[in-house]
Design a protein around this motif. Sequence first.
Motif, PDB file in Angstrom:
ATOM      1  N   ILE A 212      47.848  37.404  40.599  1.00 40.76           N
ATOM      2  CA  ILE A 212      47.199  38.601  41.147  1.00 40.76           C
ATOM      3  C   ILE A 212      45.720  38.653  40.752  1.00 40.76           C
ATOM      4  N   MET A 213      45.415  38.236  39.528  1.00 44.57           N
ATOM      5  CA  MET A 213      44.018  38.250  39.098  1.00 44.57           C
ATOM      6  C   MET A 213      43.170  37.302  39.947  1.00 44.57           C
ATOM      7  N   PHE A 214      43.670  36.103  40.180  1.00 46.61           N
ATOM      8  CA  PHE A 214      42.897  35.156  40.988  1.00 46.61           C
ATOM      9  C   PHE A 214      42.856  35.573  42.461  1.00 46.61           C
ATOM     10  N   THR A 215      43.959  36.089  42.970  1.00 42.64           N
ATOM     11  CA  THR A 215      43.978  36.534  44.368  1.00 42.64           C
ATOM     12  C   THR A 215      43.027  37.701  44.586  1.00 42.64           C
ATOM     13  N   SER A 216      43.017  38.635  43.655  1.00 45.36           N
ATOM     14  CA  SER A 216      42.112  39.777  43.805  1.00 45.36           C
ATOM     15  C   SER A 216      40.654  39.344  43.691  1.00 45.36           C
ATOM     16  N   ALA A 217      40.374  38.344  42.866  1.00 43.78           N
ATOM     17  CA  ALA A 217      39.002  37.834  42.790  1.00 43.78           C
ATOM     18  C   ALA A 217      38.621  37.147  44.096  1.00 43.78           C
ATOM     19  N   LEU A 218      39.568  36.425  44.670  1.00 41.43           N
ATOM     20  CA  LEU A 218      39.302  35.735  45.930  1.00 41.43           C
ATOM     21  C   LEU A 218      39.069  36.725  47.073  1.00 41.43           C
ATOM     22  N   LEU A 219      39.867  37.788  47.090  1.00 41.07           N
ATOM     23  CA  LEU A 219      39.754  38.793  48.155  1.00 41.07           C
ATOM     24  C   LEU A 219      38.801  39.933  47.799  1.00 41.07           C
ATOM     25  N   LYS A 220      38.186  39.832  46.605  1.00 36.61           N
ATOM     26  CA  LYS A 220      37.216  40.823  46.118  1.00 36.61           C
ATOM     27  C   LYS A 220      37.814  42.221  45.988  1.00 36.61           C
ATOM     28  N   PHE A 221      39.014  42.291  45.410  1.00 31.96           N
ATOM     29  CA  PHE A 221      39.650  43.568  45.105  1.00 31.96           C
ATOM     30  C   PHE A 221      39.476  43.860  43.621  1.00 31.96           C
ATOM     31  N   GLN A 222      39.559  45.127  43.293  1.00 28.58           N
ATOM     32  CA  GLN A 222      39.573  45.506  41.886  1.00 28.58           C
ATOM     33  C   GLN A 222      40.963  45.219  41.330  1.00 28.58           C
ATOM     34  N   HIS A 223      41.031  44.558  40.204  1.00 27.72           N
ATOM     35  CA  HIS A 223      42.326  44.157  39.657  1.00 27.72           C
ATOM     36  C   HIS A 223      42.579  44.666  38.239  1.00 27.72           C
ATOM     37  N   GLU A 224      41.646  45.368  37.675  1.00 27.78           N
ATOM     38  CA  GLU A 224      41.731  45.733  36.262  1.00 27.78           C
ATOM     39  C   GLU A 224      42.951  46.598  35.944  1.00 27.78           C
ATOM     40  N   ILE A 225      43.212  47.619  36.758  1.00 30.39           N
ATOM     41  CA  ILE A 225      44.336  48.525  36.474  1.00 30.39           C
ATOM     42  C   ILE A 225      45.663  47.791  36.654  1.00 30.39           C
ATOM     43  N   GLY A 226      45.791  47.069  37.749  1.00 27.66           N
ATOM     44  CA  GLY A 226      47.022  46.304  37.981  1.00 27.66           C
ATOM     45  C   GLY A 226      47.250  45.253  36.920  1.00 27.66           C
TER      46      GLY A 226
END
Length: 163
Positions: free
Chosen positions: A95-109
Amino acid sequence: MTEAFSVIQLSTVISQVTAPAFLLSAVASTVSVLITRLNRVADRYHSISGSPENNSGTTNLNIELPDLTLRAHFMYRAIFWAVGSGICTCMLVIIMFTSALLKFQHEIGAAVLFIIAMGLFTTALIYLAREVRLSHKGSFSHRLIGDGFAHRPYLPLKKKTSP
């Protein structure tokens, strides 16, 4: 400009993945220990239940079988929770790498998944501790010394005699 942003975001994610990577390493090591302990319990159970002395009823080996069954149960549960922690940790990294790739915020998840992974790992360690305590109950030192922790008996020091 977008390319520079993605490289910076990717390097940030890689630095944030170090804690889950250490957790995953600890989970893998713990699962290895748990499987080894489970194999030892199973070997002991099969050696006792298949021994000719046990079938004749002349020994007290039957007393150990319920404890071995409970120890195996604790090991199964510990393995289950440890594997769950490993899966949760892998999902966290994905999820961390996918969110970085899609430029989503991932900190809370990421924080929630890390807390869940640590909770599952803690549960596995609790079951390991229960199995260790139960294995101590049937150990040789426990039968000699009694309940509680095995301590050496107090031996007084020899008094020096002055000349």
